[in-house]
Design a protein around this motif. Structure first.
Motif, mmCIF file in Angstrom:
data_model
loop_
_atom_site.group_PDB
_atom_site.id
_atom_site.type_symbol
_atom_site.label_atom_id
_atom_site.label_comp_id
_atom_site.label_asym_id
_atom_site.label_seq_id
_atom_site.Cartn_x
_atom_site.Cartn_y
_atom_site.Cartn_z
ATOM 1 N N UNK A 46 0.809 -1.251 -0.119
ATOM 2 C CA UNK A 46 -0.017 0.064 0.114
ATOM 3 C C UNK A 46 0.886 1.265 0.065
ATOM 4 N N UNK A 47 1.893 1.333 0.957
ATOM 5 C CA UNK A 47 2.981 2.351 0.530
ATOM 6 C C UNK A 47 4.212 1.595 0.762
ATOM 7 N N UNK A 48 4.973 1.622 -0.424
ATOM 8 C CA UNK A 48 6.257 0.860 -0.718
ATOM 9 C C UNK A 48 7.338 1.646 -0.029
ATOM 10 N N UNK A 49 7.441 3.043 0.250
ATOM 11 C CA UNK A 49 8.593 3.862 0.719
ATOM 12 C C UNK A 49 9.558 3.832 -0.379
ATOM 13 N N UNK A 50 9.920 5.123 -0.618
ATOM 14 C CA UNK A 50 11.336 5.094 -1.395
ATOM 15 C C UNK A 50 12.626 4.566 -0.939
ATOM 16 N N UNK A 51 12.581 4.586 0.459
ATOM 17 C CA UNK A 51 13.722 4.247 1.152
ATOM 18 C C UNK A 51 13.600 3.369 2.542
ATOM 19 N N UNK A 52 14.287 2.073 2.476
ATOM 20 C CA UNK A 52 13.963 1.602 3.760
ATOM 21 C C UNK A 52 12.739 0.899 3.926
ATOM 22 N N UNK A 53 12.002 1.010 2.749
ATOM 23 C CA UNK A 53 10.409 0.658 3.284
ATOM 24 C C UNK A 53 10.296 -0.908 2.978
ATOM 25 N N UNK A 54 9.005 -1.232 2.708
ATOM 26 C CA UNK A 54 8.682 -2.595 2.717
ATOM 27 C C UNK A 54 9.334 -3.357 1.596
ATOM 28 N N UNK A 55 9.443 -2.708 0.429
ATOM 29 C CA UNK A 55 9.938 -3.395 -0.789
ATOM 30 C C UNK A 55 11.307 -3.824 -0.528
ATOM 31 N N UNK A 78 6.156 -2.970 8.319
ATOM 32 C CA UNK A 78 5.550 -4.124 8.764
ATOM 33 C C UNK A 78 4.593 -4.833 7.702
ATOM 34 N N UNK A 79 4.562 -4.169 6.321
ATOM 35 C CA UNK A 79 3.669 -4.738 5.379
ATOM 36 C C UNK A 79 4.674 -5.799 4.642
ATOM 37 N N UNK A 80 6.064 -5.964 5.179
ATOM 38 C CA UNK A 80 7.047 -6.764 4.317
ATOM 39 C C UNK A 80 6.985 -8.040 4.772
ATOM 40 N N UNK A 81 7.128 -8.978 3.589
ATOM 41 C CA UNK A 81 7.380 -10.427 4.179
ATOM 42 C C UNK A 81 8.477 -11.102 3.177
ATOM 43 N N UNK A 82 9.032 -12.118 3.408
ATOM 44 C CA UNK A 82 9.976 -12.811 2.455
ATOM 45 C C UNK A 82 9.196 -13.499 1.307
ATOM 46 N N UNK A 83 7.966 -13.870 1.513
ATOM 47 C CA UNK A 83 7.386 -14.267 0.314
ATOM 48 C C UNK A 83 7.144 -13.177 -0.602
#
Length: 256
Positions: A150-159, A217-222
């Motif tokens: 929903x909000x990937x963030x340009x730096x250090x974000x969930x992506x 918190x929206x990040x996962x290894x999958x």
């Protein structure tokens, strides 16, 4: 094939028959309280090595320090001044040309490197030394990135968090993901540092207290695995496309 693993006599056939090299580049800079400072160069090297394994093209050692002065307020960030970085990258790329490489893909994972890599590519092309282009992993799969976060963030974000969770999970401080989200900001827009069409910020610290943006918190290894596979496929296709071009067609056009 990874150049650093091969003895020089065993590289002769490659340089006689192939003309493409993958050069991974990243940074060594803060990525918030939850990710390692190696984040960008770990990601870049993973993509370059995987694409090299799948295609047989040459992967060079990774350039680990990039143009990162905008992260300097945070402990441990290293950076090269932009002119020095450009000259260094150009110099080692000319090394490859000496051995017969005439096309290079800069496999990049740091936004601060982008404009400088494009400038180096222009210099080398204008001199008709070789054709070098910059590739940024998340820019190759923008729709998937938007779909996953929903909000990937340009730096250090969930992506980026998802990518490291997939590539090297032991380096991620899972117990700090909420702190990363709550101590940062959702986006540059949310930091309110764009005034009347002007970007009034120069450093990451101008936007975010802990150095990161987005919802970690929206990040996962999958999700990281999906990103890695999709972007690797794009890099492989780019390498195969570039290898199939006639070198003369890659050079600057004549004056009209």
């Amino acid at each position: 094939m990874y150049l650093g693993d091969v003895a020089w006599p065993d590289l002769e056939e490659y340089f006689e028959t192939e003309s493409l090299a993958l050069v991974p580049l990243g940074s060594t800079e803060q990525h918030g309280p939850h990710l390692p400072e190696a984040t960008d160069h770990l990601i870049a090297e993973a993509f370059a090595r995987e694409a090299a394994d799948r295609t047989g093209y040459l992967c060079t050692p990774t350039i680990n320090v990039g143009v990162s002065p905008h992260h300097k307020q945070f402990h441990g960030t290293m950076w090269a001044d932009a002119p020095v970085f450009r000259d260094y990258v150009e110099s080692i790329t000319r090394n490859l040309a000496y051995h017969g490489i005439d096309r290079v893909i800069y496999v990049n994972a740091h936004g601060g490197n982008v404009e400088h890599l494009r400038e180096v590519g222009r210099r080398l092309r204008d001199d008709e030394v070789l054709y070098a282009i910059e590739w940024m992993w998340d820019e190759s799969i923008p729709d998937l990135v938007d779909d996953l976060f929903e909000q990937n963030g340009p730096h250090g974000g969930p992506k980026e968090t998802s990518m490291i969770q997939y590539l090297d999970p032991q380096l991620v401080h899972e117990d700090r993901l909420e702190d990363a989200r709550d101590g940062g900001v959702a986006s540059v827009e949310a930091s309110e540092t764009v005034k009347h069409g002007s970007r009034t910020f120069f450093d990451a610290a101008d936007n975010t207290e802990n150095g990161v943006l987005g919802d970690q918190t929206d990040a996962t290894a999958e999700k990281g695995e999906r990103l890695f596979e999709a972007a690797t496929d794009q890099l492989v296709q780019l390498a195969e496309w570039l290898a199939g071009r006639d070198f003369e067609d890659l050079l600057p056009r004549d004056h009209v």
